[in-house]
Design a protein around this motif. Sequence first.
Motif, PDB file in Angstrom:
ATOM      1  N   THR A   3       4.383  -0.790  -8.368  1.00 47.60           N
ATOM      2  CA  THR A   3       3.873  -1.122  -9.657  1.00 47.60           C
ATOM      3  C   THR A   3       4.830  -1.812 -10.158  1.00 47.60           C
ATOM      4  O   THR A   3       5.858  -2.581  -9.114  1.00 47.60           O
ATOM      5  CB  THR A   3       5.037   0.416 -10.119  1.00 47.60           C
ATOM      6  OG1 THR A   3       6.341   0.624  -9.656  1.00 47.60           O
ATOM      7  CG2 THR A   3       4.156   1.366  -8.916  1.00 47.60           C
ATOM      8  N   GLY A   4       5.463  -2.067 -11.103  1.00 48.95           N
ATOM      9  CA  GLY A   4       6.324  -3.025 -12.004  1.00 48.95           C
ATOM     10  C   GLY A   4       7.707  -2.132 -11.540  1.00 48.95           C
ATOM     11  O   GLY A   4       8.429  -1.364 -11.144  1.00 48.95           O
ATOM     12  N   TYR A  52       8.049   4.040  -7.926  1.00 49.96           N
ATOM     13  CA  TYR A  52       6.595   4.996  -7.698  1.00 49.96           C
ATOM     14  C   TYR A  52       6.195   5.119  -5.995  1.00 49.96           C
ATOM     15  O   TYR A  52       7.057   4.601  -4.744  1.00 49.96           O
ATOM     16  CB  TYR A  52       5.231   4.814  -8.429  1.00 49.96           C
ATOM     17  CG  TYR A  52       4.159   5.826  -7.839  1.00 49.96           C
ATOM     18  CD1 TYR A  52       3.780   6.697  -8.210  1.00 49.96           C
ATOM     19  CD2 TYR A  52       3.643   5.636  -6.330  1.00 49.96           C
ATOM     20  CE1 TYR A  52       2.681   8.016  -7.741  1.00 49.96           C
ATOM     21  CE2 TYR A  52       2.570   6.449  -5.976  1.00 49.96           C
ATOM     22  CZ  TYR A  52       2.227   7.452  -6.583  1.00 49.96           C
ATOM     23  OH  TYR A  52       1.389   8.999  -6.221  1.00 49.96           O
ATOM     24  N   PRO A  53       7.027   6.212  -5.231  1.00 44.31           N
ATOM     25  CA  PRO A  53       6.710   7.771  -6.017  1.00 44.31           C
ATOM     26  C   PRO A  53       8.085   8.074  -6.512  1.00 44.31           C
ATOM     27  O   PRO A  53       9.008   7.615  -6.358  1.00 44.31           O
ATOM     28  CB  PRO A  53       5.874   9.047  -5.366  1.00 44.31           C
ATOM     29  CG  PRO A  53       6.737   7.859  -4.066  1.00 44.31           C
ATOM     30  CD  PRO A  53       7.008   6.338  -4.025  1.00 44.31           C
ATOM     31  N   ARG A  54       7.723   9.297  -7.592  1.00 43.87           N
ATOM     32  CA  ARG A  54       9.555   9.989  -7.900  1.00 43.87           C
ATOM     33  C   ARG A  54      10.501  10.679  -7.511  1.00 43.87           C
ATOM     34  O   ARG A  54      11.785  10.001  -7.557  1.00 43.87           O
ATOM     35  CB  ARG A  54       8.533  10.855  -9.287  1.00 43.87           C
ATOM     36  CG  ARG A  54       7.901  10.527 -11.001  1.00 43.87           C
ATOM     37  CD  ARG A  54       7.886  11.202 -11.900  1.00 43.87           C
ATOM     38  NE  ARG A  54       7.327  10.403 -12.599  1.00 43.87           N
ATOM     39  CZ  ARG A  54       7.943  10.596 -14.075  1.00 43.87           C
ATOM     40  NH1 ARG A  54       8.868  10.000 -13.879  1.00 43.87           N
ATOM     41  NH2 ARG A  54       6.856   9.593 -14.936  1.00 43.87           N
ATOM     42  N   PRO A  69       0.778   3.093 -11.282  1.00 48.74           N
ATOM     43  CA  PRO A  69       0.669   2.641 -10.242  1.00 48.74           C
ATOM     44  C   PRO A  69      -0.681   2.661 -10.480  1.00 48.74           C
ATOM     45  O   PRO A  69      -1.133   3.528  -9.830  1.00 48.74           O
ATOM     46  CB  PRO A  69       1.455   4.308  -9.223  1.00 48.74           C
ATOM     47  CG  PRO A  69       1.637   5.168 -10.437  1.00 48.74           C
ATOM     48  CD  PRO A  69       2.121   3.841 -11.343  1.00 48.74           C
ATOM     49  N   LEU A  70      -1.618   1.186  -9.383  1.00 45.93           N
ATOM     50  CA  LEU A  70      -2.603   1.255  -9.961  1.00 45.93           C
ATOM     51  C   LEU A  70      -2.766   1.238  -7.893  1.00 45.93           C
ATOM     52  O   LEU A  70      -2.664   0.866  -7.853  1.00 45.93           O
ATOM     53  CB  LEU A  70      -3.133   0.713 -10.533  1.00 45.93           C
ATOM     54  CG  LEU A  70      -3.031   0.720 -12.303  1.00 45.93           C
ATOM     55  CD1 LEU A  70      -3.082  -1.373 -12.569  1.00 45.93           C
ATOM     56  CD2 LEU A  70      -3.678   1.266 -12.634  1.00 45.93           C
ATOM     57  N   ALA A  71      -4.041   2.061  -8.104  1.00 43.70           N
ATOM     58  CA  ALA A  71      -4.485   2.585  -6.587  1.00 43.70           C
ATOM     59  C   ALA A  71      -4.737   1.322  -5.648  1.00 43.70           C
ATOM     60  O   ALA A  71      -4.395   0.643  -4.929  1.00 43.70           O
ATOM     61  CB  ALA A  71      -6.128   3.199  -6.039  1.00 43.70           C
ATOM     62  N   ALA A  72      -5.473  -0.191  -6.576  1.00 40.13           N
ATOM     63  CA  ALA A  72      -5.754  -1.370  -5.996  1.00 40.13           C
ATOM     64  C   ALA A  72      -4.747  -2.221  -5.696  1.00 40.13           C
ATOM     65  O   ALA A  72      -4.398  -2.696  -4.665  1.00 40.13           O
ATOM     66  CB  ALA A  72      -6.744  -2.090  -6.916  1.00 40.13           C
ATOM     67  N   ASN A  73      -3.303  -1.713  -6.311  1.00 37.37           N
ATOM     68  CA  ASN A  73      -2.490  -2.747  -6.434  1.00 37.37           C
ATOM     69  C   ASN A  73      -1.297  -2.577  -5.018  1.00 37.37           C
ATOM     70  O   ASN A  73      -0.629  -3.665  -4.475  1.00 37.37           O
ATOM     71  CB  ASN A  73      -1.687  -2.579  -7.211  1.00 37.37           C
ATOM     72  CG  ASN A  73      -1.772  -2.811  -8.940  1.00 37.37           C
ATOM     73  OD1 ASN A  73      -2.686  -3.439  -8.780  1.00 37.37           O
ATOM     74  ND2 ASN A  73      -1.114  -2.917  -9.875  1.00 37.37           N
ATOM     75  N   ALA A  79      -7.715   5.340   9.114  1.00 34.55           N
ATOM     76  CA  ALA A  79      -7.805   4.654   7.491  1.00 34.55           C
ATOM     77  C   ALA A  79      -6.630   4.767   6.825  1.00 34.55           C
ATOM     78  O   ALA A  79      -6.490   5.941   5.973  1.00 34.55           O
ATOM     79  CB  ALA A  79      -8.742   5.456   7.042  1.00 34.55           C
ATOM     80  N   SER A  80      -6.132   3.117   6.711  1.00 30.66           N
ATOM     81  CA  SER A  80      -4.696   3.879   6.552  1.00 30.66           C
ATOM     82  C   SER A  80      -4.094   2.634   6.342  1.00 30.66           C
ATOM     83  O   SER A  80      -5.124   1.621   6.412  1.00 30.66           O
ATOM     84  CB  SER A  80      -3.709   4.410   7.700  1.00 30.66           C
ATOM     85  OG  SER A  80      -3.527   3.106   8.321  1.00 30.66           O
ATOM     86  N   GLY A  81      -3.729   1.945   4.602  1.00 36.38           N
ATOM     87  CA  GLY A  81      -3.158   1.231   4.648  1.00 36.38           C
ATOM     88  C   GLY A  81      -2.078   0.667   5.455  1.00 36.38           C
ATOM     89  O   GLY A  81      -2.056  -0.565   5.635  1.00 36.38           O
ATOM     90  N   SER A  82      -1.685   1.453   6.127  1.00 37.41           N
ATOM     91  CA  SER A  82      -0.767   0.790   7.391  1.00 37.41           C
ATOM     92  C   SER A  82      -1.265  -0.368   8.307  1.00 37.41           C
ATOM     93  O   SER A  82      -0.871  -1.251   8.587  1.00 37.41           O
ATOM     94  CB  SER A  82       0.029   1.496   8.185  1.00 37.41           C
ATOM     95  OG  SER A  82       0.967   2.409   7.321  1.00 37.41           O
TER      96      SER A  82
END
Length: 396
Positions: A196-197, A202-204, A229-233, A256-259
């Motif tokens: 995010t910027g 994020y997350p709070r 917080p956009l999913a693609a970013n 199936a994970s970002g890791s």
Amino acid sequence: MQIDELTAWLRLMGTPGVGNQSARRLLAAFGMPQNVFVQPLAALQGCVSAAQARALLAPPPELQEQVQRTMQWLELAASQPDMPARTICTLGDPGYPESLLATEDPPLMLYLEGARSLLQGGGLAAAGAQCLAMVGSRNPSPQGRDNARLFARALREAGLTIVSGLALGIDAAAHEGALEAPAQPSTAATIAVVGTGLDSIYPRSNRELAGRIARSGILVSEYPLGTPPLAANFPKRNRIISGLSLGTLVVEAAMASGSLITARLASEQGREVFAIPGSIHAPQSRGCHALLRQGAKLVESAQDVLEELSAQRPGRASPPDTPPRESGAAGAADVPLPQEQRDLLDALGFDPMGLDALVARTGWDAAALQVQLLQLELDGHVARLPGGLYQRMANG
């Protein structure tokens, strides 16, 4: 950065249809972004498509608002010395990390917020000169969370800066562990690369952690201020996590994970990939096991990581063979357990197990087992998992 220079960078980054690759071609041809916008249409079309060239000649309508927001963000930190420092690092800056510059798609701009001694002492390149990425599940097991924290602390004590993504679970535990290590003022304890910027963490629930990182390390984003917080970013920012680092350690990960995306990017960037094995019955371990089958280095201690990186890091001291435990957990492990509790831990093993299976394995009645399991849980030897399962911790 002067306002005209900042405006040119933000205009280049904000021009519709012009991505990183096209922007790098323009910079290679014309130098600084200011030079791009004084070129005639024909010159621009020599680098990018006709549609992109026309877009470059029309400033985005929100440009001045973005410039004002960014200048206010920078000036607020500059006017208040008790705040973490803020700066912007661009592709040609001396403080831009060489490891990231060597990747296929380095970001053109990085927004940085962190300790003043770091950002004013050579920038991101010097602050995180020797980095290790640590990533994993957002829903880790208790043992996985402990592993992340304790490995991060041990590896930080050995001189590495821990890089992660400020997500829930393993990321947060890795940042926490690095912050627990004794201070080493010349380098960042940990670097958090966010999706995010930097004005909208994020997350709070990790905002307090982000504040601690900014005081002892660095927050990094390639996204303009105000980016939600956009999913693609989030998958896209993973190339920065791996690109800053000598290697990537995956602590726990589902298939199936970002890791696993980060691990793949690290491999493509020519960096080391490490994985901690786990229970064959745990979904959070399957991604790590897949990486091990593909050639990742199996890790049982911080020493395993340091030995693999030693050729790239001459003269560094090594930590103990196993990562240190929390003082409370270590103290519990040092106290001899009653024989019946030792027998119960042996029966439990290190795989998650339900009460009925333990009754069958030990021959004890359920009430007696629950009493002993509660005591072991209070002493830090056993963790209670969702679904009525119990798992032995590494110090048990």
